[in-house]
Design a protein around this motif. Structure first.
Motif, PDB file in Angstrom:
ATOM      1  N   ALA A 109     136.584 -59.824  54.158  1.00 19.89           N
ATOM      2  CA  ALA A 109     135.517 -58.875  53.831  1.00 19.89           C
ATOM      3  C   ALA A 109     134.834 -59.221  52.508  1.00 19.89           C
ATOM      4  O   ALA A 109     133.613 -59.126  52.404  1.00 19.89           O
ATOM      5  N   THR A 156     128.014 -55.090  45.606  1.00 22.47           N
ATOM      6  CA  THR A 156     126.860 -54.827  46.474  1.00 22.47           C
ATOM      7  C   THR A 156     125.524 -55.051  45.772  1.00 22.47           C
ATOM      8  O   THR A 156     124.476 -54.918  46.404  1.00 22.47           O
ATOM      9  N   ILE A 163     133.361 -48.239  53.212  1.00 16.53           N
ATOM     10  CA  ILE A 163     134.542 -49.105  53.134  1.00 16.53           C
ATOM     11  C   ILE A 163     135.423 -48.744  51.946  1.00 16.53           C
ATOM     12  O   ILE A 163     136.637 -48.976  51.964  1.00 16.53           O
ATOM     13  N   LEU A 174     128.968 -55.127  54.130  1.00 13.43           N
ATOM     14  CA  LEU A 174     130.185 -54.331  54.277  1.00 13.43           C
ATOM     15  C   LEU A 174     129.912 -53.047  55.048  1.00 13.43           C
ATOM     16  O   LEU A 174     128.809 -52.503  55.024  1.00 13.43           O
ATOM     17  N   ARG A 215     127.646 -55.501  60.018  1.00 11.29           N
ATOM     18  CA  ARG A 215     128.499 -55.103  58.896  1.00 11.29           C
ATOM     19  C   ARG A 215     129.953 -55.355  59.289  1.00 11.29           C
ATOM     20  O   ARG A 215     130.291 -55.308  60.467  1.00 11.29           O
TER      21      ARG A 215
END
Length: 158
Positions: free
Chosen positions: A24, A61, A37, A33, A76
């Motif tokens: 991930a 991010t 999450i 993502l 995602r």
């Protein structure tokens, strides 16, 4: 390990997350993502404080490579690297706008201000500008010095 007040840097947090969930979190080749999450991470990991997790997610991010992967319809992923939804049009537009703003700021910082070469070399002090303005207006070029006078009060003698 550092104290709780100082916390860990984003790069340390990236290394931690990528070691724990490499499918991930990969800062060199990020993938969009799953929405929420951070809840999954909170449920599985008690080592990160809320502030550290927030800092890590915010920093990860906002990486340019991550933002460039946020295209409408892109898949995602969850913590195991499995598909967990798609990037919406709104998310893609927000990422594109953020990247556009960054590019404009970077260009503005690299481009020197417009004007003649003399004004770019060294800004003149305010006093010199005032003196030049007075000369141009035809006033005398004498220097005027203003001083403040202190008042001294004497107590009346009785």
């Amino acid at each position: 390990m550092r104290g709780t007040k100082q916390g860990r840097s984003p790069s340390e947090l990236f290394r931690y997350l990528s070691a724990k969930w490499p499918k991930a979190f990969n800062p060199k080749a990020p993938r969009p993502l799953k929405i929420g999450i951070h809840h999954d991470i909170r449920a599985l990991d008690g080592d990160l404080s809320d502030d550290e997790l927030s800092t890590a997610m915010r920093a990860y991010t906002k990486i340019g490579n991550y933002l460039s992967k946020l295209r409408a319809g892109a898949v995602r992923v969850d913590l195991n690297g499995k598909p967990a939804g798609e990037v919406s049009e709104a998310d893609a537009a927000a990422a594109n706008a953020l990247m556009h703003i960054r590019n404009l700021r970077r260009r503005a910082a690299q481009t020197p201000p417009k004007g003649d070469a003399e004004s770019q070399s060294k800004p003149e002090p305010k006093q010199a500008l005032t003196l030049k303005t007075k000369i141009a207006a035809g006033r005398s070029t004498g220097v005027v010095v203003e001083t403040k006078r202190r008042r001294s009060f004497q107590k009346p003698t009785a």
